[in-house]
Each structure stands twice: as structure tokens, then as C-alpha cells.
Write an enzyme that holds these catalytic residues in place. Structure first.
Site, mmCIF file in Angstrom:
data_model
loop_
_atom_site.group_PDB
_atom_site.id
_atom_site.type_symbol
_atom_site.label_atom_id
_atom_site.label_comp_id
_atom_site.label_asym_id
_atom_site.label_seq_id
_atom_site.Cartn_x
_atom_site.Cartn_y
_atom_site.Cartn_z
ATOM 1 N N GLU A 83 4.489 -7.077 -3.716
ATOM 2 C CA GLU A 83 3.997 -7.195 -5.098
ATOM 3 C C GLU A 83 4.679 -6.203 -6.029
ATOM 4 O O GLU A 83 4.843 -6.466 -7.205
ATOM 5 C CB GLU A 83 2.480 -6.978 -5.132
ATOM 6 C CG GLU A 83 1.820 -7.451 -6.400
ATOM 7 C CD GLU A 83 0.307 -7.595 -6.263
ATOM 8 O OE1 GLU A 83 -0.384 -7.139 -7.173
ATOM 9 O OE2 GLU A 83 -0.168 -8.142 -5.246
ATOM 10 N N ASP A 115 -0.266 -7.987 -2.372
ATOM 11 C CA ASP A 115 -1.554 -7.366 -2.039
ATOM 12 C C ASP A 115 -2.466 -8.375 -1.344
ATOM 13 O O ASP A 115 -2.540 -9.543 -1.733
ATOM 14 C CB ASP A 115 -2.246 -6.850 -3.304
ATOM 15 C CG ASP A 115 -1.681 -5.503 -3.754
ATOM 16 O OD1 ASP A 115 -0.783 -4.974 -3.076
ATOM 17 O OD2 ASP A 115 -2.137 -4.985 -4.789
ATOM 18 N N TYR A 133 -6.805 0.113 1.036
ATOM 19 C CA TYR A 133 -6.727 -0.850 -0.072
ATOM 20 C C TYR A 133 -7.936 -0.709 -1.004
ATOM 21 O O TYR A 133 -9.082 -0.744 -0.552
ATOM 22 C CB TYR A 133 -6.676 -2.268 0.513
ATOM 23 C CG TYR A 133 -6.461 -3.352 -0.514
ATOM 24 C CD1 TYR A 133 -5.247 -3.475 -1.184
ATOM 25 C CD2 TYR A 133 -7.470 -4.257 -0.832
ATOM 26 C CE1 TYR A 133 -5.041 -4.474 -2.130
ATOM 27 C CE2 TYR A 133 -7.281 -5.256 -1.771
ATOM 28 C CZ TYR A 133 -6.065 -5.353 -2.414
ATOM 29 O OH TYR A 133 -5.875 -6.340 -3.354
#
Length: 693
Positions: A8, A111, A314
Site C-alpha cells: 500500500e 493493508d 496493525y
């Protein structure tokens, strides 16, 4: 066989490239060892605007606009007064197309979430790519996590439902935002922006603001009595709220005549308190706002940075739990961050069934370096919560006594800490939280022995006056809580599971919703509070009773999107529902009568006629040949009708507060009418240079 990996962001691509041996740097990618690693730079491809379907003009008969199929275009940027394809996006897309063409297969490393999936799928669809792809699904960017992820790739088709959910959300936001904004703009002949999530959020902020400002505080009186037992002062509080001082005085006289209180009931119980759950993104944002004043957007940016620096996991997660396999790694993680805890570790935050795409935000065990002060603050919050979560429960003994003087009842509450447990991690903060939870509870090192029926002499008594308080204005922390619960005022606790599943927005998008409303000048930050602007209140007044402003309705859509993601509902059913909903809101908004607000007219200082009218953006003379006008927006502040009236009738406004200079500095000044019919600022001690408006 050549494999293309698409990440990303460039920073993530570089980490992956180093691990797979793609060390040859090219323009927009890295190559080597039969790998090509490239990146997407966020949303390169978006849904086309109505103009692409031939709907340039705003016409009621065109609504609702329902593209079928939706067209994809390259991300747009504004140049002069037009939108053009972003040159940087075009350049990177050309690189991605070349990488896809060279590759035999693709690994998707965007992601691991709804938006990350959509970013790749839109690029894949726009480029008409047909190459097979697998999914890298990881919760942290440590070398270990990336290597394990690459060894356990999953077929791209395993994430089709996630893509369908993301695509449905994207198209629903387009359908509601475009159609509602156009419908209201047509009905009210102005420029309005509405949205599937932003409008219910605006409605919540406005509703709370109006309730708070309209609240009329009412006085009430309470009795209290001070006694003593075994050297411990016992301040008891009367349970009755007296609506008049006279009735409180009557009760007070009765209390003083007794000279003692009797213990009517005595409850004493030892118990334990579980540690707080680990952070998900929303919980982290709320805590960072409460403790450090960080905006939700700032906290998300910091959490994303910590993730990309490999020291936390994350961030865009909606889970506050970890799975059993991650729990097995906790002892090693605690050693890496220099903490030792008694065994067995607390399992309060361990539950396989409560993991969504990702587990809670936790440290990775990597040594932090090169962090900014704000990054250190958020990192320390994550570490402290991690240690708290696996520490033992705290143990307390609580005591509650009900006293009576024969007529009035009084209560006394106290607590003795048996063991701090998890509260020892942040001892000062834990005590602060305890005080807020129950301000009437005394914290004692030992509890007195009291028996039912025992009489204690009153050492002192008093009447205290109090006032009812309105619900406080939203802070970002409390607004996030309300968004999480679809507009319902549910206190934060583990008991709000059902509501938390149908909040408005997602943990990943709520910060952006707040920032969008601020950017559109619908809400603003006022110290720690979030309040509506005049413009936001005007929009709320129009839509407050309409479905577009219904938070629970929006929350139900989020539930449906979650069902699509889980494979429990076909996306077509959601699309049917949204299309019907869009038709309804267009009907509601188009049926609004044009605003018939009649502004008074004022004498024009230039031509002398009674012909100055006040409009949304300007006050101007309507007499033919006269060009007198005053723009209503001055240095970031909208002049009210009263300000315009004062300027026209007395030649000056009252002091305008919070004006913003070109340098971005705030100042206060009056606006005055000059002899040449322009306006200038007048400060308290000096006059500013005339500035034509």
C-alpha cells in the site's frame, strides 16, 4: 517464475523487498530474486463522479442517480477550477501495469483490512488484469511476521467477501452522498454536502449542543452528617434531593434534634476488578484524547507510524482481544519490553471468538528508536495497557452503610484495597479513575467495624446547595463512543457488545468522518469540546427529522456490511436496500420548500435608499446603479444578521472574536464603515488600515 508483490505504501514495499531479496531499485518498484515489489500510494483508483455519466447539471428529475455499473477513474486532484487525473497516480499506475504484465502471479500486500482490499481490487479491475493473486495477511510488519505471512499465503478468492463488503460500502457512500447533497442543494438553492455517515454524526453533535445550551439548571439541596467510628471519619450523604431550601431546612432541623444516626443496614463484601481490555483503535483514540488531548485523526496517524516502524501491531482493528496462539507469545513479549508478571497470566483479553480481521493493538517486542515525543506517548500507552491486561485482577473490600434519623436516610461508602494487581502499573492514573467512578466513596487503609442497629453521635451536619447539570458537550472521546454505539448514550463497558457491532463508521473511518466535518466547516474544536458551526446548525435544522440524519439507520447498514464480509448476506441484497433508501431520502429532501426567510431591508449608506438586503454570503444594495456590498465572511468568521444590522445602522459592529489573520493568528476587532463605503478593522487601542471588502 516472476512474482509481483503490491504493497500500500513505499515504506512497506521496501521492508518486503528486503526480505524477498528484491534489492534493485527501479522507478516505482524494486526488483530481484524473481520478485518485483511495487506500491499503490493509497487509493489510486476511485469511483467516477456524476459528470462521467452525463449528469453535470443539478436537476431534480435526474435524481436519484444510480450508476449501473459504476465506472472507475484515476484519483482526481483540483487544478485551477477543474479536476484532473493526479499526475503522480497516473505515473505509479503505469509502473504497476508494467509490473503486473511482467509477473506470472501477484501477491497482494496492501493493508490487511476492508480498505486495503479495495485499494488493490480497484487497481486490478481498472487495469483489466487477469493474473492469479494470493493474499498476504499479517497483523504486524516485523521481519518475522512478514516471513511467516509469505509462507502462509491464502488464495485471493478467500477474501472475496471482504472485497464485496468494501465495494458495497464505497458505492453506498457514493449513492447517498451524491444524491442527498444534490437533492438538498436543489431544494434549498444552495451548496450542501450530506453523507451516509457524516450527516448522522453532525446531527449527534448538533443535538447535544442544542440540548446543552437550552438546559435550564435547577437548584436542589442535600443533607450530610459527619460521624466517627474507631477514629475513622464517616461523612454520610442524604439520599433525598430537596427541591426547595425550606423543605431541606425542615429536614435539617429534624436531623439536628436527633443528635445521632442509626446504622439501618451494613453491607461488606470483598471482590475483584478485572484489568481493562487491550486497545482497539477506537479505545486508543478515546484514551489519547482524554489523557493527552490528541485528536482521533492524530492518534490514528501515530498508531499507523508505529506500525510501519514495526513496534506495534496493525492499528485499524475493531477487536480488544488476542487469540490463543498470540497469547502463547505474551511471556516472550513481556520479557522483550522488560516486564515480568506473576503466572498464570490474566486471560481477560484472550478470546478466539472475539477476533475480527486483526487482534488488539499490542507491542511487537521490537526496540523502539527514533520516535517523536507524540509517538513515545502513544507507544507507552500501548505498552502500559499490554502489561495491565495480563496482570492479576485487583482485589478490594467494599463497605456500604445506610443510616437513618428515623425520617431521612443517609449512605456512607468506603473501599479498602487488598491488592493493587493491574492497578499498580499506573497507580496514580488508576486512583484518578476510581475517584471519577464513585466520588462519594472513601478510600481507607482499614474499614471500621459497624453493626446493624448501632447508633453513632452526629459531630457535624450541613445543608449543601447543588445544581442540575446538562449532558456535557461532546469531546472527541465521547463522540467516538457515541459513534461506536450508533448514537445511543451507552457507557463504555464490556456489556455494550451488541451496540458496538452496529456503530456508525468503523474504527478505521471514524477519525476521517470527524475531520471531514471540520474541513467542511460543519463542526469545530472549541478547546476540548466538539461543537457545530453556524453552517452546521443550519444544515441540521433542515435534515434533523429526515432519514439521512438517523444514526441507528446508518448503524444497521454497518451491520449489513459486516454480514456481507462474513458471507452471511449477498451484496445484491444490500444494494437493493441502499437504492430504496436513496430514493426515499431524495423524495424527502426534494419535497422541502425553498427557504422563505424574509430578511428586513436597511437604508443603504451609499445611495440612501431602503434597499440593502442580507443574503447567505453578502449584504448588498438592490437599487439599480448602486454597487454597495459587504461580504458576510470576514477573516474566517461569518457575520451574523445582528452584525450586519449594527454595521448598517451605527457604522460599526460589536467586537468580533476569533478572527483569523492571513498569518493564521487569532485576533478580536470591530468592523467599521469607512467614508468610501469600504470596511476596516478597529482595535481597542488603535485603528487598522482600511481593507476593502
Amino acid at each position: 517464475m516472476t512474482t509481483c508483490i503490491i504493497a500500500e505504501k513505499p515504506s512497506v514495499a521496501r521492508d518486503i523487498a528486503r526480505i524477498v531479496g528484491a534489492n534493485s531499485k527501479q522507478d516505482g518498484c524494486l526488483e530481484g530474486n524473481d520478485y518485483i515489489v511495487t506500491w499503490a500510494m493509497g487509493h489510486l483508483i476511485t469511483l467516477a463522479m456524476p459528470e462521467a455519466y452525463g449528469f453535470s447539471a443539478y436537476k431534480a428529475e435526474d435524481l436519484p442517480i444510480r450508476p449501473n455499473p459504476f465506472q472507475l477513474i484515476v484519483r482526481q486532484v483540483r487544478k485551477d477550477k477543474e479536476f484532473i487525473s493526479d499526475p503522480a497516480a497516473l505515473k505509479q499506475l503505469k509502473v504497476i501495469r508494467s509490473c503486473f504484465d511482467k509477473a506470472d502471479r501477484i501477491i497482494v500486500a496492501t493493508d490487511a483490512g476492508r480498505e486495503g482490499e479495495l485499494i488493490f481490487r480497484y487497481i486490478y479491475q481498472y487495469l483489466n488484469c487477469r493474473k492469479p493473486f494470493d493474499r498476504l495477511w499479517i497483523s504486524s510488519l516485523t521481519d518475522k511476521a512478514i516471513r511467516e505471512g509469505l509462507s502462509n499465503l491464502k488464495p485471493g478468492s478467500s477474501y472475496n467477501n471482504l472485497y464485496y463488503s468494501a465495494k458495497s460500502r464505497s458505492e453506498a457512500d457514493w449513492l447517498v452522498g451524491i444524491n442527498a447533497s444534490r437533492a438538498l442543494s436543489i431544494a434549498r438553492r444552495g451548496g450542501y454536502s450530506l453523507g451516509r455517515v457524516q450527516t448522522p454524526t453532525l446531527a449527534m453533535v448538533c443535538r447535544r449542543y442544542i440540548e446543552n445550551r437550552a438546559f435550564s439548571s435547577v437548584p436542589y439541596w442535600k443533607l450530610s452528617a459527619l460521624m466517627e467510628k474507631e477514629g475513622v471519619p464517616l461523612k454520610t450523604i442524604g439520599i433525598t434531593d430537596y427541591e426547595s431550601e425550606a423543605s431541606a431546612q425542615t429536614a435539617f432541623a429534624a436531623l439536628r434534634s436527633q443528635s445521632r444516626l442509626q446504622a439501618e443496614s451494613v453491607a461488606r463484601k470483598a471482590g475483584h476488578t478485572s484489568p481493562p481490555l487491550l486497545y482497539d483503535l477506537t479505545a486508543l483514540q478515546k484514551e489519547a484524547n482524554r489523557r493527552h488531548g490528541f485528536s482521533a485523526d492524530k492518534t490514528l496517524s501515530i498508531a499507523q507510524s508505529l506500525y510501519e516502524k514495526k513496534i506495534t501491531t496493525y492499528p485499524r482493528t475493531g477487536s480488544r482481544y488476542i487469540s490463543e496462539d498470540v497469547f502463547e507469545e505474551v511471556p516472550a513479549l513481556l520479557r522483550k519490553i522488560g516486564e515480568t508478571l506473576p503466572t498464570p497470566l490474566n486471560r481477560h483479553s484472550v478470546d478466539n471468538d472475539k477476533i475480527t480481521d486483526h487482534h488488539a493493538i499490542i507491542p511487537t517486542g521490537e526496540t523502539p528508536s527514533g520516535l517523536s515525543a507524540d509517538e513515545v506517548t502513544v507507544y507507552q500507552m500501548v505498552v502500559a495497557r499490554f502489561v495491565e491486561a495480563f496482570s492479576p485482577d485487583s482485589e478490594e473490600e467494599r463497605m456500604q452503610v445506610r443510616f437513618t434519623d428515623g425520617t431521612n436516610a443517609f449512605t456512607w461508602k468506603a473501599c479498602r484495597q487488598i491488592s493493587l494487581g493491574w492497578k499498580a502499573v499506573q497507580k496514580d492514573k488508576a486512583t484518578e479513575v476510581e475517584k471519577k467512578e464513585d466520588g462519594d466513596e472513601q478510600v481507607l487503609s482499614s474499614l471500621p467495624n459497624l453493626a446493624e442497629g448501632e447508633n453513632l453521635p452526629i459531630l457535624d451536619a450541613e445543608i449543601t446547595e447543588h445544581k442540575t447539570k446538562p449532558k456535557p458537550l461532546y469531546t472527541e472521546a465521547t463522540l467516538l463512543s457515541t459513534m461506536e454505539n450508533a448514537g445511543k448514550d451507552v457507557e463504555e463497558s464490556d456489556k455494550r457488545k451488541a451496540m458496538a457491532e452496529c456503530g456508525i463508521g468503523t474504527p478505521a473511518t471514524r477519525a476521517n468522518i470527524i475531520e471531514t466535518l471540520i474541513l467542511r466547516d460543519y463542526i469545530r474544536r472549541d478547546r476540548k469540546s466538539i461543537i457545530p458551526t453556524e453552517k452546521g446548525l443550519a444544515v441540521y435544522e433542515i435534515v434533523k427529522d429526515k432519514r439521512i440524519a438517523n444514526a441507528e439507520m446508518t448503524g444497521s447498514w454497518e451491520l449489513t456490511l459486516a454480514a456481507i464480509e462474513a458471507g452471511q448476506m449477498p451484496p445484491e441484497k444490500f444494494t437493493q436496500g441502499i437504492n430504496s433508501y436513496v430514493g426515499t431520502i431524495c423524495e424527502e429532501l426534494l419535497s422541502l420548500a425553498p427557504e422563505q426567510k424574509s430578511y428586513p431591508t436597511y437604508r443603504c449608506p451609499k445611495c440612501g435608499n431602503e434597499s440593502v438586503g442580507i443574503y447567505a454570503k453578502v449584504a448588498k444594495c438592490r437599487h439599480e446603479g448602486c454597487d454597495f456590498h459587504v461580504f458576510r465572511e470576514v477573516c474566517g468568521t461569518l457575520l451574523t444578521e445582528d452584525n450586519i444590522r449594527d454595521l448598517l445602522t451605527t457604522g460599526r459592529t460589536t467586537i468580533l472574536k476569533g478572527l483569523t489573520s492571513k498569518a493564521g493568528k487569532k485576533f478580536n476587532a470591530s468592523l467599521v464603515q469607512n467614508e468610501d463605503y469600504t470596511t476596516s478593522f478597529e482595535f481597542e487601542n488603535r485603528k487598522g488600515k482600511p481593507r476593502g471588502r
